[in-house]
Each structure stands twice: as C-alpha cells, then as structure tokens.
Design a protein around this motif. Sequence first.
Motif, PDB file in Angstrom:
ATOM      1  N   THR A   1       0.827  -1.206   0.000  1.00  0.00           N
ATOM      2  CA  THR A   1       0.000   0.000   0.000  1.00  0.00           C
ATOM      3  C   THR A   1       0.859   1.252   0.000  1.00  0.00           C
ATOM      4  N   ILE A   2       0.292   2.345  -0.490  1.00  0.00           N
ATOM      5  CA  ILE A   2       0.938   3.645  -0.443  1.00  0.00           C
ATOM      6  C   ILE A   2      -0.047   4.662   0.127  1.00  0.00           C
ATOM      7  N   LYS A   3       0.472   5.605   0.886  1.00  0.00           N
ATOM      8  CA  LYS A   3      -0.371   6.595   1.544  1.00  0.00           C
ATOM      9  C   LYS A   3      -0.906   7.602   0.534  1.00  0.00           C
ATOM     10  N   GLY A   4      -2.189   7.928   0.633  1.00  0.00           N
ATOM     11  CA  GLY A   4      -2.790   8.980  -0.182  1.00  0.00           C
ATOM     12  C   GLY A   4      -2.767  10.301   0.569  1.00  0.00           C
ATOM     13  N   TYR A   5      -2.662  11.395  -0.161  1.00  0.00           N
ATOM     14  CA  TYR A   5      -2.523  12.702   0.480  1.00  0.00           C
ATOM     15  C   TYR A   5      -3.661  13.674   0.173  1.00  0.00           C
ATOM     16  N   ASP A   6      -4.397  13.443  -0.908  1.00  0.00           N
ATOM     17  CA  ASP A   6      -5.426  14.381  -1.335  1.00  0.00           C
ATOM     18  C   ASP A   6      -6.800  13.835  -0.949  1.00  0.00           C
ATOM     19  N   PRO A   7      -7.499  14.486  -0.011  1.00  0.00           N
ATOM     20  CA  PRO A   7      -8.770  13.942   0.480  1.00  0.00           C
ATOM     21  C   PRO A   7      -9.908  14.094  -0.514  1.00  0.00           C
ATOM     22  N   LEU A   8     -10.707  13.049  -0.613  1.00  0.00           N
ATOM     23  CA  LEU A   8     -11.947  13.077  -1.371  1.00  0.00           C
ATOM     24  C   LEU A   8     -13.082  13.190  -0.359  1.00  0.00           C
ATOM     25  N   VAL A   9     -13.792  14.289  -0.386  1.00  0.00           N
ATOM     26  CA  VAL A   9     -14.905  14.502   0.538  1.00  0.00           C
ATOM     27  C   VAL A   9     -16.188  14.057  -0.156  1.00  0.00           C
ATOM     28  N   ILE A  10     -16.877  13.105   0.428  1.00  0.00           N
ATOM     29  CA  ILE A  10     -18.062  12.524  -0.212  1.00  0.00           C
ATOM     30  C   ILE A  10     -19.254  12.553   0.746  1.00  0.00           C
TER      31      ILE A  10
ATOM     32  N   LYS B   1     -19.963  -0.588  17.688  1.00  0.00           N
ATOM     33  CA  LYS B   1     -21.101   0.190  17.218  1.00  0.00           C
ATOM     34  C   LYS B   1     -21.837  -0.518  16.095  1.00  0.00           C
ATOM     35  N   ASP B   2     -23.089  -0.143  15.928  1.00  0.00           N
ATOM     36  CA  ASP B   2     -23.852  -0.612  14.782  1.00  0.00           C
ATOM     37  C   ASP B   2     -23.283   0.010  13.513  1.00  0.00           C
ATOM     38  N   LYS B   3     -23.371  -0.718  12.418  1.00  0.00           N
ATOM     39  CA  LYS B   3     -22.823  -0.236  11.150  1.00  0.00           C
ATOM     40  C   LYS B   3     -23.384   1.130  10.760  1.00  0.00           C
ATOM     41  N   LYS B   4     -24.661   1.360  11.075  1.00  0.00           N
ATOM     42  CA  LYS B   4     -25.309   2.622  10.711  1.00  0.00           C
ATOM     43  C   LYS B   4     -24.782   3.799  11.532  1.00  0.00           C
ATOM     44  N   ALA B   5     -24.096   3.493  12.630  1.00  0.00           N
ATOM     45  CA  ALA B   5     -23.582   4.557  13.495  1.00  0.00           C
ATOM     46  C   ALA B   5     -22.159   4.971  13.119  1.00  0.00           C
ATOM     47  N   ILE B   6     -21.624   4.376  12.067  1.00  0.00           N
ATOM     48  CA  ILE B   6     -20.274   4.698  11.618  1.00  0.00           C
ATOM     49  C   ILE B   6     -20.363   5.549  10.358  1.00  0.00           C
ATOM     50  N   GLY B   7     -19.925   6.768  10.454  1.00  0.00           N
ATOM     51  CA  GLY B   7     -19.950   7.665   9.303  1.00  0.00           C
ATOM     52  C   GLY B   7     -18.585   7.772   8.643  1.00  0.00           C
ATOM     53  N   ILE B   8     -18.551   8.431   7.512  1.00  0.00           N
ATOM     54  CA  ILE B   8     -17.314   8.606   6.757  1.00  0.00           C
ATOM     55  C   ILE B   8     -17.113  10.090   6.482  1.00  0.00           C
ATOM     56  N   ASN B   9     -15.946  10.577   6.826  1.00  0.00           N
ATOM     57  CA  ASN B   9     -15.642  11.980   6.615  1.00  0.00           C
ATOM     58  C   ASN B   9     -14.935  12.203   5.286  1.00  0.00           C
ATOM     59  N   ARG B  10     -13.776  11.546   5.119  1.00  0.00           N
ATOM     60  CA  ARG B  10     -12.979  11.723   3.908  1.00  0.00           C
ATOM     61  C   ARG B  10     -12.345  10.390   3.506  1.00  0.00           C
ATOM     62  N   ILE B  11     -11.943  10.317   2.241  1.00  0.00           N
ATOM     63  CA  ILE B  11     -11.230   9.147   1.724  1.00  0.00           C
ATOM     64  C   ILE B  11      -9.955   9.644   1.055  1.00  0.00           C
ATOM     65  N   PHE B  12      -8.836   9.010   1.396  1.00  0.00           N
ATOM     66  CA  PHE B  12      -7.559   9.351   0.789  1.00  0.00           C
ATOM     67  C   PHE B  12      -7.215   8.266  -0.233  1.00  0.00           C
ATOM     68  N   LEU B  13      -7.417   8.576  -1.502  1.00  0.00           N
ATOM     69  CA  LEU B  13      -7.229   7.591  -2.558  1.00  0.00           C
ATOM     70  C   LEU B  13      -5.746   7.428  -2.913  1.00  0.00           C
ATOM     71  N   SER B  14      -5.370   6.202  -3.215  1.00  0.00           N
ATOM     72  CA  SER B  14      -4.023   5.894  -3.675  1.00  0.00           C
ATOM     73  C   SER B  14      -4.116   4.726  -4.640  1.00  0.00           C
ATOM     74  N   ALA B  15      -3.011   4.396  -5.274  1.00  0.00           N
ATOM     75  CA  ALA B  15      -3.050   3.314  -6.259  1.00  0.00           C
ATOM     76  C   ALA B  15      -1.655   2.732  -6.452  1.00  0.00           C
TER      77      ALA B  15
ATOM     78  N   THR C   1      -2.641   9.384  -5.322  1.00  0.00           N
ATOM     79  CA  THR C   1      -1.213   9.147  -5.149  1.00  0.00           C
ATOM     80  C   THR C   1      -0.899   7.750  -5.668  1.00  0.00           C
ATOM     81  N   LEU C   2       0.029   7.660  -6.591  1.00  0.00           N
ATOM     82  CA  LEU C   2       0.296   6.395  -7.284  1.00  0.00           C
ATOM     83  C   LEU C   2       1.757   5.987  -7.139  1.00  0.00           C
ATOM     84  N   ALA C   3       1.989   4.703  -6.940  1.00  0.00           N
ATOM     85  CA  ALA C   3       3.347   4.163  -6.887  1.00  0.00           C
ATOM     86  C   ALA C   3       3.540   3.149  -8.005  1.00  0.00           C
ATOM     87  N   ILE C   4       4.685   3.230  -8.682  1.00  0.00           N
ATOM     88  CA  ILE C   4       5.023   2.270  -9.725  1.00  0.00           C
ATOM     89  C   ILE C   4       6.532   2.047  -9.705  1.00  0.00           C
ATOM     90  N   ASN C   5       6.945   0.803  -9.836  1.00  0.00           N
ATOM     91  CA  ASN C   5       8.367   0.478  -9.903  1.00  0.00           C
ATOM     92  C   ASN C   5       8.970   1.152 -11.128  1.00  0.00           C
TER      93      ASN C   5
END
Length: 257
Positions: free
Chosen positions: A77-86, A130-144, A224-228
């Motif tokens: 895995t590689i760390k993502g830095y740019d947040p996707l707010v959904i 917690k119940d699944k419905k009680a877990i929210g999502i703020n941001r997603i940091f995408l990477s590849a 954020t993408l990593a490639i050899n």
Amino acid sequence: MHEYLRAVGFSSFEDNHQVDDFILKNIEDSFLISSFIIPNGHIYGQYKIPLSSSFGISVVGEQNDNKVFLKEYYFPTIKGYDPLVIQECTIQRHSEKETFAGIVDDYKLGVALIFFVTNPNQYQSMLKKKDKKAIGINRIFLSALSNSGTIILPLEKSIYKEKNNKKDGDDIYTVVDSSFIPYGIECDKYNILGEILSVSTKTNKFTKEKVHEMRISTMGLEITLAINAIDLVGEPKPGRRFKGQIWLQGEIEFLEK
C-alpha cells in the motif's frame, strides 16, 4: 503472492515463501496501527512494515498466547494525500477474507467508484463497538499501485473521432485529456489517463529498487500512485500525463455518528 508487490520495489520476489520470510523477519510490535481482542482472547491487528516514508506492506493477523504473530493476509500500500470529501460511501466485505471494498455511487465518473479499503482492521474494531449505521465517513484518501504505465508528453493528444448525426456528415473530434475506466473482472482495477501533478522517486530500503511516487489528476480525482521504475516507460514530470493500469486503494477517515 500479491501481484502488486513489485509496484513497491519487490520485483525479485518469486513465491510466497519469500514473502512469508520477509514478513517474519521484519514485523515489529511498533508497526501495529490498529487492533482489537477476538473471542479466543488473542489480539487481532494490522501492522504496516515501512519500505519508505510513504509506502509499505500491511499485514493483518492475530497474536497467539505465546505472542507469536500468525499472518492471515497482507497487501502492499501507499499513503494517499489528497482527500476526497463525499456524501456517502458503502463498505462491503469481500467474500474470500476479512477485507473490504469501498463503493461511492454518486461520484461524477458515470460508474461507481470502487476501491480496496486499506484500514480494514480499524473498521472491524469499530463494528465491534457500534452498529454499522452509526459509523460515518468523513474523507477518503485515494491511492493506487501500478505494474504497467507509460508517460505521455503534454503536447500529445489522444483524439477519438465520432460520426455525428448531421446530414452533412461532418466529423466531431474529441480531445481526451483524462479517463478512468474499469477493466477486468476485479472491480477495483482501472485503466487511467491523467495529468501528473508532482513526482518523487523513492527507494525501497530493503531491495534498493527505485519507485516513482506520483500525484495524478484524472476525472476530478487526485490519486497518489506508486510504480516500480522498471515498469514505467518514459520519464515522469509534472505536466506530463500517466497512462496505465492501477489497483485503486483508499484509506477511510471514519466518524462516529
């Protein structure tokens, strides 16, 4: 053996025994990033073995009564830095093991955005409380991660010609600067074309292989993408474009409702 290990600098690994030996020799308690207690009293946790400042190998499993770690699965895995707010993201468990897919249906791609969740243990830990419905999502940091890519110079254009419906038979030419298209039977794999925003080249500290880390802008997403370095054709520079196949990942920032 995980097919995207080479993306983070392990092109020489040939079988699972090499991976298992590497994990056994290099995993440390200090690499634990999330854990919870399972019914048998063992600690079920996720570790991340750092290969550089931004990419590594995540390992999930349990520690038995003798404090011996038993690996269940791993993934690079590689760390993502740019947040996707959904507004909303659905999380679904994969059928074969305790891994999860994140699905964003309302994004502007024309298709559902599906990614591999890189912090599954944290999500499982929250589900214990917690119940699944009680877990929210703020941001997603995408990477590849990518095992195959090409650099396209900024002056080159991918031009597709379509026949319009007019009687005069004029042609319409569409310049495609970016694209994001699912490929194969695995839902989190995509063919992408996007502009390179920034580039840094890092070294896997164990193998000394060079890995290009790029921030890519495609279809309104920043990834954020990593490639050899050995798998990339051309020299990556900001302003140029990357074209290739990726495995899309996402680290979810959870909220408690």
